[in-house]
Design an enzyme around this catalytic site. Structure first.
Site, PDB file in Angstrom:
ATOM      1  N   LYS A 127       2.034  -3.278   7.325  1.00 55.97           N
ATOM      2  CA  LYS A 127       2.344  -3.475   5.899  1.00 55.97           C
ATOM      3  C   LYS A 127       3.797  -3.079   5.620  1.00 55.97           C
ATOM      4  O   LYS A 127       4.497  -3.744   4.849  1.00 55.97           O
ATOM      5  CB  LYS A 127       1.390  -2.645   5.027  1.00 55.97           C
ATOM      6  N   TYR A 164      -2.098  -0.430  10.889  1.00 52.08           N
ATOM      7  CA  TYR A 164      -2.206  -1.104   9.582  1.00 52.08           C
ATOM      8  C   TYR A 164      -0.975  -0.814   8.726  1.00 52.08           C
ATOM      9  O   TYR A 164      -0.303  -1.732   8.232  1.00 52.08           O
ATOM     10  CB  TYR A 164      -3.481  -0.659   8.844  1.00 52.08           C
ATOM     11  N   THR A 191       0.819  -1.212   0.000  1.00 51.20           N
ATOM     12  CA  THR A 191       0.000   0.000   0.000  1.00 51.20           C
ATOM     13  C   THR A 191       0.853   1.262   0.000  1.00 51.20           C
ATOM     14  O   THR A 191       1.985   1.250   0.506  1.00 51.20           O
ATOM     15  CB  THR A 191      -0.908  -0.006   1.251  1.00 51.20           C
ATOM     16  N   ASP A 192       0.279   2.348  -0.505  1.00 49.84           N
ATOM     17  CA  ASP A 192       0.974   3.645  -0.431  1.00 49.84           C
ATOM     18  C   ASP A 192       1.065   4.153   1.015  1.00 49.84           C
ATOM     19  O   ASP A 192       1.840   5.064   1.305  1.00 49.84           O
ATOM     20  CB  ASP A 192       0.279   4.686  -1.328  1.00 49.84           C
ATOM     21  N   GLU A 193       0.252   3.584   1.913  1.00 54.23           N
ATOM     22  CA  GLU A 193       0.221   4.112   3.290  1.00 54.23           C
ATOM     23  C   GLU A 193       1.543   3.898   4.028  1.00 54.23           C
ATOM     24  O   GLU A 193       1.778   4.533   5.057  1.00 54.23           O
ATOM     25  CB  GLU A 193      -0.933   3.484   4.081  1.00 54.23           C
TER      26      GLU A 193
END
Ligand code: NAD
Ligand code: DAU
Length: 354
Positions: free
Chosen positions: A163, A159, A134-136
């Site tokens: 990741k 989260y 993810t970009d997060e």
């Protein structure tokens, strides 16, 4: 029938995974596509009824943490490569229960890598591990700038921290054991089959049921939106043509403030359901903000564009219209996933807010 290549897709019963499975099963009749999924609250085999009987598709239920089971399945199908999507994926749930994110996203990814390492050694199969992320992991942006593949990691939620950790493990297996790997980090997906805990399907479901629309804070946070089938196309391309050891950012080139997105969705829903224009907007409520709410995500996807020729094919207007149509035509799917446990989650998450 014998197959030329076999891919294990983890998390294939979830939102993005089911679109990836459908694409691979239909595009590569000579490949065996094995869906390995625990069927948590987010996993749903109803997402795959159209391809479930095809000869090149198989489903295996299990946990990525179960190394013995994973290894037996790798051997059973003589797997050549893994596309790893299985994860706990919802930021709000990670705030309530961070350790389940550590178990699935960190330990689960490490277990899967270890099972694959041992299987590769035993069989001599030079298989690739593709990690979908993810970009997060890059944290949040201010009002300008974009995430590139070299932006330093700065995760801010349990989260995204889980990741980020899984991304590091994947790269470590490449550096330490020479495992062929590739990663991609994508922005917010939307489309059919997304569980209605995420912004767009939650709002569609609430508008349908005349329930309030809980917008966190002032609705000023910005996300970049990508239609899920475009993400599946990028994953297919990266699996086949991505360079070993590399990371590719994937984005939709569609930055929207949450409140603007919700207002647009209200208009589309009014038009499609024949309500008076403006009536869904009356359901909007500004509620307590998400803890540690990332302000903005935006993606520079020039690497995948220049190297592999990928760009998003679906503009937001038509993607949103397709998405709304799908939810309006699939009442049974929505009813199935919004059962008792969803209602419990909803009450806990929004009961005192909206
Ligand atoms: P999802 O929550 O819809 O699906 C996750 C799937 O993983 C479910 O089918 C679930 O049953 C399965 N799963 C969970 N724990 C498991 C375990 N221990 N063993 C086996 N299977 C397990 O998620 P999604 O939105 O489809 O996201 C898929 C992947 O893409 C995730 O890795 C996520 O981090 C990443 N991603 C998502 C987005 C997005 O906008 N949704 C964007 C970028 C990246
Ligand atoms: O950027 C990629 C990520 O996008 C993925 O890695 C995650 O798996 C996926 O869930 C998504 O994360 P977000 O937190 O951005 O998505 P979500 O749909 O939960 O929220 C989108 C925005 O809308 C966010 O700013 C929070 C806000 N929001 C969300 C919900 C559920 C609300 O205002 N109200 C809500 O009820």
């Amino acid at each position: 029938m014998s197959f030329t290549h076999a891919i294990l897709v983890t998390g294939g019963a979830g939102f993005i995974g089911s679109h990836v499975i459908r694409r691979l099963v239909n595009t590569y009749p000579n490949y065996k596509i094995v869906n390995f999924d625990l069927l948590t609250y987010a996993g749903n085999l109803d997402n795959l009824t159209d391809i479930q009987d095809q000869a090149n598709y198989s489903f295996e239920k299990g946990d990525i943490n179960d190394m013995v089971l994973v290894k037996s399945i790798l051997h059973k199908y003589k797997i050549n490569g893994i596309i790893h999507l299985a994860a706990e994926s919802h930021v709000d749930r990670s705030i309530e229960d961070p350790l389940s994110f550590v178990r699935t996203n960190v330990l689960g990814t490490a277990s899967l890598l270890e099972a694959f390492r041992s299987y590769r050694k035993e069989t001599g199969i030079d298989g690739k591990f593709y990690h979908v992320s993810t970009d997060e992991v890059y944290g949040e942006l201010g009002d300008t700038g974009f995430f590139t593949e070299t932006t330093p990691y700065s995760p801010r939620s349990p989260y995204s921290a889980s990741k980020a950790s899984s991304d590091h493990f994947v790269r470590a297996y490449h550096e330490t054991y020479g495992m062929p790997i590739v990663l991609s980090n994508c922005s917010n997906n939307y489309g059919p089959n997304q569980f209605p805990e995420k912004l767009i399907p939650l709002m569609i479901n609430n508008i349908r049921n005349g329930k309030s629309l809980p917008v966190y804070g002032e609705g000023a946070n910005i996300r970049d939106w990508l239609y899920v089938e475009d993400h599946a196309a990028a994953i297919d391309l990266i699996y086949h043509e991505g360079r070993d050891g590399e990371t590719y950012n994937i984005g939709g080139d569609t930055e929207l403030k949450n409140i603007d997105l919700v207002r647009t969705l209200c208009k589309v829903m009014d038009e499609k359901t024949g309500r008076l224009l403006g009536s869904a907007e009356e359901l909007i409520r500004f509620v307590k903000d998400r803890a540690g709410h990332d302000h903005r995500y935006a993606i520079d996807f020039s690497k995948i564009k220049n190297e592999l020729g990928w760009t998003p094919a679906t503009d937001f207007k038509s993607g949103l219209a397709k998405t709304v149509d799908w939810y309006l035509c699939n009442d049974a799917w929505v009813a199935h996933v919004t059962d008792g446990s969803y209602l419990q989650y909803y009450e806990k998450q929004y009961g005192d807010k909206a």
